[in-house]
Design an enzyme around this catalytic site. Structure first.
Site, PDB file in Angstrom:
ATOM      1  N   GLU A 107       5.842 -16.808   8.948  1.00  0.00           N
ATOM      2  CA  GLU A 107       5.372 -17.654   9.800  1.00  0.00           C
ATOM      3  C   GLU A 107       5.990 -17.945  11.145  1.00  0.00           C
ATOM      4  O   GLU A 107       7.086 -17.838  11.064  1.00  0.00           O
ATOM      5  CB  GLU A 107       4.825 -18.824   9.203  1.00  0.00           C
ATOM      6  N   ASP A 108       5.213 -17.977  12.247  1.00  0.00           N
ATOM      7  CA  ASP A 108       5.818 -18.523  13.471  1.00  0.00           C
ATOM      8  C   ASP A 108       6.683 -19.970  13.626  1.00  0.00           C
ATOM      9  O   ASP A 108       7.597 -20.180  13.727  1.00  0.00           O
ATOM     10  CB  ASP A 108       5.027 -18.085  14.814  1.00  0.00           C
ATOM     11  N   ASP A 111       3.720 -26.503  11.967  1.00  0.00           N
ATOM     12  CA  ASP A 111       3.501 -27.572  12.637  1.00  0.00           C
ATOM     13  C   ASP A 111       3.085 -28.764  11.802  1.00  0.00           C
ATOM     14  O   ASP A 111       3.742 -29.356  11.430  1.00  0.00           O
ATOM     15  CB  ASP A 111       2.367 -26.907  13.548  1.00  0.00           C
ATOM     16  N   ASP A 167       1.808 -18.202  21.446  1.00  0.00           N
ATOM     17  CA  ASP A 167       1.051 -18.255  22.604  1.00  0.00           C
ATOM     18  C   ASP A 167       0.526 -19.800  22.988  1.00  0.00           C
ATOM     19  O   ASP A 167       0.509 -20.511  22.365  1.00  0.00           O
ATOM     20  CB  ASP A 167      -0.414 -17.599  22.429  1.00  0.00           C
TER      21      ASP A 167
HETATM   22  P1  IMP Z   1      -0.338 -25.831  11.498  1.00  0.00           P
HETATM   23  O1  IMP Z   1      -1.249 -25.450  10.650  1.00  0.00           O
HETATM   24  O2  IMP Z   1      -0.414 -27.292  12.037  1.00  0.00           O
HETATM   25  O3  IMP Z   1       1.177 -26.070  10.933  1.00  0.00           O
HETATM   26  O4  IMP Z   1       0.200 -24.887  12.538  1.00  0.00           O
HETATM   27  C1  IMP Z   1       0.603 -23.855  12.549  1.00  0.00           C
HETATM   28  C2  IMP Z   1       0.134 -22.791  13.538  1.00  0.00           C
HETATM   29  O5  IMP Z   1      -0.413 -23.339  14.944  1.00  0.00           O
HETATM   30  C3  IMP Z   1       1.171 -21.919  13.924  1.00  0.00           C
HETATM   31  O6  IMP Z   1       1.335 -20.768  13.086  1.00  0.00           O
HETATM   32  C4  IMP Z   1       1.357 -21.747  15.436  1.00  0.00           C
HETATM   33  O7  IMP Z   1       0.536 -20.144  15.328  1.00  0.00           O
HETATM   34  C5  IMP Z   1       0.102 -22.792  16.071  1.00  0.00           C
HETATM   35  N1  IMP Z   1       1.359 -23.700  16.864  1.00  0.00           N
HETATM   36  C6  IMP Z   1       1.801 -24.718  16.215  1.00  0.00           C
HETATM   37  N2  IMP Z   1       2.493 -25.176  17.243  1.00  0.00           N
HETATM   38  C7  IMP Z   1       2.579 -24.519  18.307  1.00  0.00           C
HETATM   39  C8  IMP Z   1       3.186 -24.698  19.406  1.00  0.00           C
HETATM   40  O8  IMP Z   1       4.025 -25.237  19.742  1.00  0.00           O
HETATM   41  N3  IMP Z   1       2.814 -23.266  20.462  1.00  0.00           N
HETATM   42  C9  IMP Z   1       2.016 -22.200  19.992  1.00  0.00           C
HETATM   43  N4  IMP Z   1       1.337 -22.446  18.817  1.00  0.00           N
HETATM   44  C10 IMP Z   1       1.766 -23.456  17.675  1.00  0.00           C
HETATM   45 MG    MG Z   2       0.704 -18.944  13.427  1.00  0.00          MG
END
Ligand code: IMP
Ligand code: MG
Length: 205
Positions: A107-108, A111, A167
């Site tokens: 995973e990148d 968050d 992105d």
């Molecule tokens: P989560 O479900 O909130 O943990 O979000 C995960 C996904 O949201 C990551 O895999 C990213 O693709 C995207 N994301 C979260 N934070 C960022 C950011 O700072 N920049 C760009 N994409 C983000």
């Molecule tokens: Mg992602």
């Protein structure tokens, strides 16, 4: 193009991080072969670099694409799987795929944790022998759902990150370094990237 971007992690530092993660993975898997599952789209560059540093045999590389959504009225959201594993990978009795394999999800950014948690639960349904998570970046300040990161590149503040596959409104993925978008862009970030502070997350990948 880059005028509102602030350099956070240089290309040279990313190389060191990716090598260190590959060493950690190799130490754990050694001669066991593993299956990597990249979460699209953000992990595509990270995964491409990571696989070239891993020495353990890699039995397969698969991808999942998810989009997270929610609303301020829902405290813990759920991500929707928009691109699935291929049917042969989903058949539990199939000679390959997830069942009985050692899986590492790539995973990148973790968050809120919703996307990663959904992906991990989804894969767990297919009874892998083991299931671990490798994340390039972690933003613990924004977590809504607990996620255990087995291999972590770096922890970052609550900043909006771009570059190295990541992105803003589909842009900046091609940048070799990792940047954050400057403070003055916060309203635009919230609008275009669906990144409301202290609210549930919508439509990101
Ligand atoms: P989560 O479900 O909130 O943990 O979000 C995960 C996904 O949201 C990551 O895999 C990213 O693709 C995207 N994301 C979260 N934070 C960022 C950011 O700072 N920049 C760009 N994409 C983000
Ligand atoms: Mg992602």
């Amino acid at each position: 193009m880059n005028k509102n971007l602030v350099n956070l992690i240089s290309q040279a530092e990313i190389v060191r991080i990716v090598r260190r993660l590959a060493v950690e993975i190799d130490r754990d898997y050694q001669d066991r072969s593993l299956v990597l599952v990249g979460i699209l789209k953000g992990s595509f560059i990270f995964l491409a670099d990571l696989v070239r540093e891993i020495e353990s045999p890699i039995a397969n590389i698969e991808f999942l694409r998810l989009s997270s959504y929610g609303s301020s009225t829902i405290s813990s959201g759920e991500a929707k799987i928009t691109m699935n594993l291929p049917p042969e990978a989903r058949r539990k009795a199939d000679l390959f795929e997830i069942a009985g394999k050692d899986i590492v999800v790539v995973e990148d950014i973790v968050d809120t944790g919703i996307t990663t948690d959904t992906a991990l639960r989804y894969l767990q349904n297919y009874q892998p022998a083991s299931l671990k998570l490798c994340a390039l970046l972690d933003k613990p300040a924004r977590r809504q759902v607990p996620v255990k990161i087995d291999y972590l590149g770096s922890t970052v503040e609550d900043l909006f990150i771009v570059g190295y596959g990541i992105d803003f409104d589909q842009q900046y993925r091609q940048l070799p370094d990792i940047y954050y978008l400057e403070e003055e862009n916060q309203d635009e970030i919230a609008e275009k990237a669906n990144y409301p502070i202290n609210q549930a997350i919508t439509a990101k990948d």
